[in-house]
Design a protein around this motif. Structure first.
Motif, PDB file in Angstrom:
ATOM      1  N   LEU A  89       0.754  -1.305   0.089  1.00 20.16           N
ATOM      2  CA  LEU A  89       0.063   0.065  -0.035  1.00 20.16           C
ATOM      3  C   LEU A  89       1.000   1.332  -0.005  1.00 20.16           C
ATOM      4  N   LYS A  90       2.201   1.047  -0.031  1.00 21.72           N
ATOM      5  CA  LYS A  90       3.017   2.159  -0.250  1.00 21.72           C
ATOM      6  C   LYS A  90       2.875   2.761  -1.647  1.00 21.72           C
ATOM      7  N   TRP A  91       3.001   4.243  -1.754  1.00 17.80           N
ATOM      8  CA  TRP A  91       3.405   4.777  -2.786  1.00 17.80           C
ATOM      9  C   TRP A  91       4.144   4.061  -4.044  1.00 17.80           C
ATOM     10  N   GLY A 122      -4.237  -0.574   7.376  1.00 11.74           N
ATOM     11  CA  GLY A 122      -3.555   0.121   6.156  1.00 11.74           C
ATOM     12  C   GLY A 122      -2.529   0.909   6.517  1.00 11.74           C
ATOM     13  N   HIS A 123      -1.239   0.566   5.841  1.00 11.88           N
ATOM     14  CA  HIS A 123      -0.016   1.148   6.089  1.00 11.88           C
ATOM     15  C   HIS A 123       0.584   1.630   4.659  1.00 11.88           C
ATOM     16  N   ASN A 124       0.733   2.947   4.250  1.00 12.42           N
ATOM     17  CA  ASN A 124       0.378   4.073   4.973  1.00 12.42           C
ATOM     18  C   ASN A 124       0.111   4.939   3.809  1.00 12.42           C
ATOM     19  N   VAL A 169      -0.116   9.049   8.814  1.00 17.10           N
ATOM     20  CA  VAL A 169       1.087   9.406   8.819  1.00 17.10           C
ATOM     21  C   VAL A 169       2.124   8.710   9.151  1.00 17.10           C
ATOM     22  N   ASN A 170       3.092   8.404   8.803  1.00 22.32           N
ATOM     23  CA  ASN A 170       4.199   7.401   9.197  1.00 22.32           C
ATOM     24  C   ASN A 170       5.309   8.431   9.527  1.00 22.32           C
ATOM     25  N   GLU A 171       6.025   8.414  10.702  1.00 24.58           N
ATOM     26  CA  GLU A 171       7.451   8.773  10.713  1.00 24.58           C
ATOM     27  C   GLU A 171       7.711  10.360  10.506  1.00 24.58           C
ATOM     28  N   ALA A 172       6.670  11.187  11.074  1.00 18.92           N
ATOM     29  CA  ALA A 172       6.842  12.627  10.553  1.00 18.92           C
ATOM     30  C   ALA A 172       7.845  13.384  11.408  1.00 18.92           C
ATOM     31  N   ILE A 254       2.960   2.745  17.924  1.00 20.13           N
ATOM     32  CA  ILE A 254       4.230   2.578  18.248  1.00 20.13           C
ATOM     33  C   ILE A 254       5.147   1.501  17.582  1.00 20.13           C
ATOM     34  N   GLN A 255       6.005   1.804  16.771  1.00 21.29           N
ATOM     35  CA  GLN A 255       6.501   0.680  15.664  1.00 21.29           C
ATOM     36  C   GLN A 255       7.058  -0.331  16.561  1.00 21.29           C
ATOM     37  N   ALA A 256       8.069   0.023  17.512  1.00 16.77           N
ATOM     38  CA  ALA A 256       8.702  -0.721  18.390  1.00 16.77           C
ATOM     39  C   ALA A 256       9.706  -1.676  17.535  1.00 16.77           C
ATOM     40  N   THR A 287       2.750  -1.679  16.599  1.00 12.87           N
ATOM     41  CA  THR A 287       2.584  -1.854  15.070  1.00 12.87           C
ATOM     42  C   THR A 287       3.629  -2.662  14.143  1.00 12.87           C
ATOM     43  N   GLU A 288       4.804  -2.727  14.884  1.00 13.22           N
ATOM     44  CA  GLU A 288       6.016  -3.283  14.048  1.00 13.22           C
ATOM     45  C   GLU A 288       6.789  -3.683  14.937  1.00 13.22           C
ATOM     46  N   LEU A 289       6.635  -4.637  15.808  1.00 18.08           N
ATOM     47  CA  LEU A 289       7.505  -5.100  16.713  1.00 18.08           C
ATOM     48  C   LEU A 289       8.461  -6.089  16.100  1.00 18.08           C
ATOM     49  N   SER A 338      12.248 -11.161   7.006  1.00 23.52           N
ATOM     50  CA  SER A 338      12.174 -10.035   7.805  1.00 23.52           C
ATOM     51  C   SER A 338      13.235  -8.910   7.109  1.00 23.52           C
ATOM     52  N   TRP A 339      12.612  -7.763   7.304  1.00 22.49           N
ATOM     53  CA  TRP A 339      13.444  -6.677   6.518  1.00 22.49           C
ATOM     54  C   TRP A 339      14.935  -6.525   7.286  1.00 22.49           C
ATOM     55  N   LEU A 340      14.804  -7.090   8.504  1.00 26.88           N
ATOM     56  CA  LEU A 340      16.172  -7.047   9.129  1.00 26.88           C
ATOM     57  C   LEU A 340      17.170  -7.845   8.506  1.00 26.88           C
TER      58      LEU A 340
HETATM   59  C1  XIL Z   1      10.095  -1.916   5.517  1.00 18.99           C
HETATM   60  C2  XIL Z   1       9.616  -3.063   4.515  1.00 18.99           C
HETATM   61  O1  XIL Z   1       9.731  -4.181   5.564  1.00 18.99           O
HETATM   62  C3  XIL Z   1      10.806  -3.341   3.560  1.00 18.99           C
HETATM   63  O2  XIL Z   1      10.322  -4.425   2.860  1.00 18.99           O
HETATM   64  C4  XIL Z   1      10.948  -1.992   2.606  1.00 18.99           C
HETATM   65  O3  XIL Z   1      11.953  -2.499   1.739  1.00 18.99           O
HETATM   66  C5  XIL Z   1      11.334  -0.718   3.355  1.00 18.99           C
HETATM   67  O4  XIL Z   1      10.114  -0.609   4.699  1.00 18.99           O
HETATM   68  N1  XIL Z   1       9.328   1.489   9.446  1.00 18.99           N
HETATM   69  C6  XIL Z   1       7.918   1.228   8.603  1.00 18.99           C
HETATM   70  C7  XIL Z   1       7.903   0.302   7.543  1.00 18.99           C
HETATM   71  O5  XIL Z   1       7.016   1.996   8.778  1.00 18.99           O
HETATM   72  O6  XIL Z   1       7.101   0.594   6.522  1.00 18.99           O
HETATM   73  C8  XIL Z   1       9.069  -0.273   7.429  1.00 18.99           C
HETATM   74  O7  XIL Z   1       9.106  -1.339   6.375  1.00 18.99           O
HETATM   75  C9  XIL Z   1      10.008  -0.745   8.269  1.00 18.99           C
HETATM   76  C10 XIL Z   1      10.371   0.512   9.092  1.00 18.99           C
END
Ligand code: XIL
Length: 382
Positions: A89-91, A122-124, A169-172, A254-256, A287-289, A338-340
């Motif tokens: 759902l990202k641009w 929905g993100h974001n 809004v994410n991370e403003a 809270i992404q966490a 939201t993102e632990l 995992s994105w990590l």
């Molecule tokens: C990350 C995704 O997990 C990756 O696949 C992408 O390449 C970059 O974005 N904070 C957020 C998420 O709000 O949208 C991010 O997701 C991770 C950090």
């Protein structure tokens, strides 16, 4: 009977992986091949334990894994009562060209979730990242407002009534940019529209989908340390200002994205954040632990998993002290995705895959899974 929980607890005290039963070594085990596998599904699932406390629990969904892996889809159905699309759902994913939307992945996930009684976040709508390549050459101060409003109307309108909550809004907030209010200035949205872009996005989102809970989502606000303290204060001030101006706002996300090696705790600072949200009448979602274990010095998988699990327990226990916290989502479900584990993030141990999530790459529960369940059990009912 020796339950898996006991085995893992015992295993935490064992230092060599070779001394462990096969399934804890991460090879050759599938969920169906172990007697007590049923204990982690059905009444033993994360969602059963969460919903007994009035909580939602879920994870971010990679479109690729969702498309290609029935094991993953099965896991979603078994374990979770809420999901969030990780990227689709990202641009940059949704809008390959200025006038084309590609809803394929989002539609598929949302239909799947609805069919299986799973809620969707929905993100974001607005983020300084994931901006499509065409944006720079096309978007100006004159057309940015129209573009943003149209985007929210199109995407929010398509899924109207189907979204539990939108990260509007994410991370403003980015203190390092130096503004007294902490707003991130190095963002195309700020550059094009100034600070007003936030209220515009929230007001438009409410008009479009009045039932979705509108969320402000950010990271680096949960620890007891100076950086997090500054950012937390700026986030709370922003939320307070928006409420005072009657901007429609229902929740704080809270992404966490937290760390296995951090010496900082989740005490006074996290309480201040949760109390602040409560005093504004906001719900709170984790939201993102996930727990980054890249800096752990040990290579021992059991020790690493135990360290990660301890951080899960510590963070969730403290977060769930607040009745405002209604949902706990991890950023992904399995270490397989995992994105990590992107090379960019694995800086200290580039050759070692991280284990940040409740399921390992074979969909076996990690120690974090059991801590999640137990901390849910100990929480007060919502
Ligand atoms: C990350 C995704 O997990 C990756 O696949 C992408 O390449 C970059 O974005 N904070 C957020 C998420 O709000 O949208 C991010 O997701 C991770 C950090």
């Amino acid at each position: 009977m020796l339950t898996r929980r006991k085995l893992i607890t015992q295993a935490a005290g064992i230092t060599t992986v070779a001394a462990l039963p096969q399934f804890l070594r991460g090879a050759g085990f599938t969920m169906t091949s172990v007697d007590n596998s049923r204990s982690i599904t059905g009444a033993g699932s994360l969602k059963a334990h969460a919903s007994a406390r009035g909580l939602l629990t879920g994870c971010a969904v990679s479109a690729k894994l969702f498309r290609e892996d029935d094991g993953f889809r099965k896991l979603l159905i078994e374990q979770y009562n809420i999901v969030v699309p990780e990227n689709c759902l990202k641009w940059n994913i949704l809008r390959p060209t200025p006038d084309k939307y590609d809803f394929t992945d989002a539609d598929n996930l949302i239909t799947f979730a609805q069919t299986n009684g799973i809620k969707v976040r929905g993100h974001n709508f607005v983020w300084h990242e994931a901006i499509p390549a065409w944006f720079a050459g096309m978007v100006t101060k004159d057309n940015a407002e129209k573009l943003l409003v149209e985007h929210i109307r199109t995407v929010g309108g398509r899924y109207k009534g189907k979204i539990h909550s939108w990260d509007v809004v994410n991370e403003a907030i980015w203190i390092q940019d130096g503004r007294p209010d902490g707003l991130r200035t190095r963002s195309p949205w700020f550059e094009l529209l100034g600070p007003e872009y936030l209220d515009l996005a929230f007001r438009t989102a409410r008009e479009v989908d009045p039932t979705a809970l509108l969320t402000y989502n950010d990271y680096g606000i949960e620890y007891d340390n100076e950086d997090n303290e500054k950012k937390r204060a700026a986030v709370l001030a922003l939320l307070r200002r928006m409420k005072a101006d009657k901007v429609p706002l229902d929740a704080l996300g809270i992404q966490a994205h937290i760390k296995a090696d951090s010496k900082d705790g989740f005490g006074k600072g996290l309480r201040e954040l949760l109390d602040g949200a409560r005093s504004l009448g906001l719900q709170v979602y984790v939201t993102e632990l996930d727990v980054n274990d890249d800096a752990l010095t040990t290579d021992d998988i059991v020790e690493r998993d135990a360290a990660v699990a301890r951080v899960y327990r510590d963070f969730i226990t403290n977060a769930l002290e607040s009745p405002q916290v209604k949902a706990v989502l991890t950023w992904g479900a399995t270490d397989k995705n995992s994105w990590l584990n992107s090379r960019k993030i694995r800086k200290i141990h580039p050759d070692r895959l991280q284990r940040p999530l409740p399921f390992n790459e074979n969909y076996e529960p990690t120690a974090a899974f059991f801590e999640m369940r137990e901390t849910f059990d100990k929480a007060k009912k919502r």
